[in-house]
Design a protein around this motif. Structure first.
Motif, mmCIF file in Angstrom:
data_model
loop_
_atom_site.group_PDB
_atom_site.id
_atom_site.type_symbol
_atom_site.label_atom_id
_atom_site.label_comp_id
_atom_site.label_asym_id
_atom_site.label_seq_id
_atom_site.Cartn_x
_atom_site.Cartn_y
_atom_site.Cartn_z
ATOM 1 N N UNK A 1 1.063 -0.966 -0.051
ATOM 2 C CA UNK A 1 -0.033 -0.213 0.076
ATOM 3 C C UNK A 1 0.843 1.249 -0.048
ATOM 4 N N UNK A 2 0.604 2.517 -0.483
ATOM 5 C CA UNK A 2 1.496 3.617 -0.897
ATOM 6 C C UNK A 2 0.504 4.385 -0.855
ATOM 7 N N UNK A 3 1.577 5.836 -0.030
ATOM 8 C CA UNK A 3 0.071 7.315 0.298
ATOM 9 C C UNK A 3 0.844 8.372 -0.153
ATOM 10 N N UNK A 4 0.407 9.227 -0.132
ATOM 11 C CA UNK A 4 0.566 10.040 -0.594
ATOM 12 C C UNK A 4 -0.013 11.780 0.295
ATOM 13 N N UNK A 5 0.573 12.316 0.563
ATOM 14 C CA UNK A 5 -0.339 13.703 1.818
ATOM 15 C C UNK A 5 0.036 14.958 0.338
ATOM 16 N N UNK A 6 -0.782 15.732 0.918
ATOM 17 C CA UNK A 6 -0.782 17.017 0.709
ATOM 18 C C UNK A 6 -1.765 17.908 1.932
#
Length: 205
Positions: free
Chosen positions: A3-8
């Motif tokens: 599982x991958x994530x990006x944040x903003x």
């Protein structure tokens, strides 16, 4: 399986891809359709493995061990794709589920609630395919997503029929057992006007 994530910070500019979870023991640690919320200083994750709802959390960079929950369905269905939100009731779940493990094309949507995220009320059916089998959602309902805002549940769900028509529909209701359609469906062929959807959400609720 990973599982991958990006944040903003602004919803426009996003970080690089980060590894959220990774395993080489997919049979044991698979996370199908994870429902993730940030709560009490941790990422809380409900997911499906072998047609059972499990729970894990990531706190201070450390994953807890997988824990099965006791989610069951009124008609003996098997959970497939859940969504979970936190409300003043505790945790609420909306999921598509199948009564036949060999057929994930013809499913209904079910609702359940839990005070602790482990002990769930029996999941009850809240939405089924259209009575018109030729309608885009006349075959089966798929992964739903929902929020509770302005004293309304707002549900988006994907669906299909048996003629390769697919789309996304919108349901709204003050009660999960009294949802109504909005005629603001979005079909892959562009039949619907998406701007009408946002006008409805911004002005009509």
């Amino acid at each position: 399986m990973a599982l991958y994530m990006r944040y903003s910070y602004d919803g426009d500019n996003w970080s690089d891809k980060l590894v959220y979870f990774e395993t080489y023991e997919k049979e044991k640690y698979d996370m199908v359709s994870p429902a993730i919320i940030r709560d009490d200083g941790a990422y809380k994750v409900w997911y499906v493995c072998h047609y059972q709802l499990y729970y894990r959390e990531l706190r201070n960079g450390v994953w807890s061990q997988p824990q099965p929950t006791d989610l069951t369905f009124e008609d003996g269905a098997y959970v497939w794709h859940p969504d979970v939100i936190k409300t003043n009731r505790g945790y609420e779940l909306l999921a598509c589920a199948t009564t036949n493990k060999k057929d994930r094309k013809h499913m209904n949507l079910y609702f359940s609630a839990s005070e602790d995220g482990f002990n769930w009320e029996t999941a009850m059916k809240v939405a089924s395919p259209s009575d018109d089998y030729t309608a885009w959602d006349g075959g089966g309902l798929y992964r739903p997503s929902f929020i509770y805002a302005n004293n309304h549940y707002i549900v988006m769900y994907s669906a299909r029929n048996d003629y390769n028509d697919f789309g996304i529909g919108l349901l709204v209701g003050r009660n999960m057992f009294n949802l109504h359609g909005t005629d603001l469906d979005y079909l892959y062929n562009g039949q619907a006007d998406v701007s009408r959807l946002w006008d409805y959400l911004n002005n009509d609720l």
